[in-house]
Design a protein around this motif. Structure first.
Motif: not given
Length: 316
Positions: A271-277, A292-304, A306-308
């Motif tokens: 997830s973005l949160q775990r990758a960030w940490k 860039f952060v918002e686009q990473l969030s959109a990419w995470e949403t596309q993968i899962y 829903y937003p994690v």
């Protein structure tokens, strides 16, 4: 007491190679790297910027200065091969629920430090056994942060990072100020993150055995390795830059490159949160722009689906 913890060679490598506008080694209270080996071993070679531990006849520390240790962010001690423990040495993994969950999900641990039990008394060591563990447990009385004990010692670190060996016994401030850091290591000997200057450096590419390069910038970079491959994503570092459309290509390129290194994409945080940490442990001043952060969030949403990760938090 601040405690004593083992740290992996990769962690020390990343500590050494942190930079802001310049190398963080130039900051006086950033790193105190201490060599507990013999004078002969130290003179032969040691880890870059290390000082050899020196005791007075009365057993007091001359190097390092105990009064200065309270201001040091990282105090790291090593000897020849500490970390290959006997049954009488006790280790306890850091009990952080997030990392335990992550280990279950990804099959790999992101923790680069393990806590050393203080149940063994330092007084039980004879003079000839006064290696890194002995000194680390004594020095923890003077530090605000845990003293880090290099797992595997000099032998393991120098085998992984031979290019960070040194013969200098003293580094002058101007030398530290101009120290050229290497890219931080994300996956051991497989994945690194650096800047354009580092990516263009022939010696760095040779030392790290770089075979593939993802260049996210407007400037092209020459990959010197004959068999090397590169992916250039020509976008500016701006809030409006479109990186989202390139994520599938970048992910595929990295995945293919890692598979050739006998690794798998599952070794990366999910997830973005775990990758960030995880990345913050590797590059402590990582601060991508908001776009860039918002686009990473959109990419995470596309993968899962829903937003994690809630990227509205101040930490993002």
């Amino acid at each position: 007491m601040a405690g004593v913890m083992f740290c992996e060679p990769r962690h020390l490598y990343n500590i050494i190679n942190q930079y802001r506008w310049r190398s963080r080694l130039a900051e006086p209270n950033y790193l105190c790297l201490l060599d507990a080996r013999s004078q002969y071993e130290f003179d032969d070679s040691h880890i870059v910027t290390a000082q050899r531990i020196v005791l007075s006849p009365a057993g007091q520390y001359v190097i390092p200065n105990p009064e200065e240790l309270g201001y040091v962010r990282f105090c790291v001690v090593y000897d020849h091969d500490t970390g290959f423990l006997t049954d009488t040495d006790h280790l306890e993994e850091e009990e952080e629920k997030e990392e335990e969950e992550e280990e279950e999900e990804t099959g790999s641990s992101t923790s680069s430090e393990t806590e050393i039990s203080s149940s063994d008394s330092v007084c039980s060591h004879s003079p000839e056994e006064r290696g890194a563990i002995f000194h680390a447990r004594n020095l923890e009385h003077f530090t605000r942060h845990p003293v880090l004990l290099l797992k595997g010692g000099y032998r393991r670190f120098s085998a992984c990072y031979h290019f960070l060996k040194s013969h200098k016994t003293l580094w002058m401030p101007q030398e530290l100020d101009t120290f050229q850091p290497y890219p931080v290591e994300i996956l051991p000997a497989k994945l690194y993150m650096g800047n354009l200057k580092q990516a263009s450096d022939k010696q760095i590419q040779k030392d790290l055995k770089i075979k593939a390069l993802v260049n996210v910038s407007e400037q092209p970079v020459t990959l010197f390795a004959e068999e090397g491959k590169s992916l250039h994503v020509p976008v500016p570092d701006s809030l409006e830059a479109d990186l989202f459309s390139s994520f599938p290509t970048i992910s595929h390129f990295i995945g293919m490159s890692l598979s050739q290194c006998h690794s798998t994409a599952s070794a990366l945080p999910s997830s973005l949160q775990r990758a960030w940490k995880y990345l913050l442990k590797c590059k402590m001043n990582m601060r991508p722009n908001r776009g860039f952060v918002e686009q990473l969030s959109a990419w995470e949403t596309q993968i899962y689906g829903y937003p994690v990760t809630d990227v509205s938090e101040p930490n993002y």
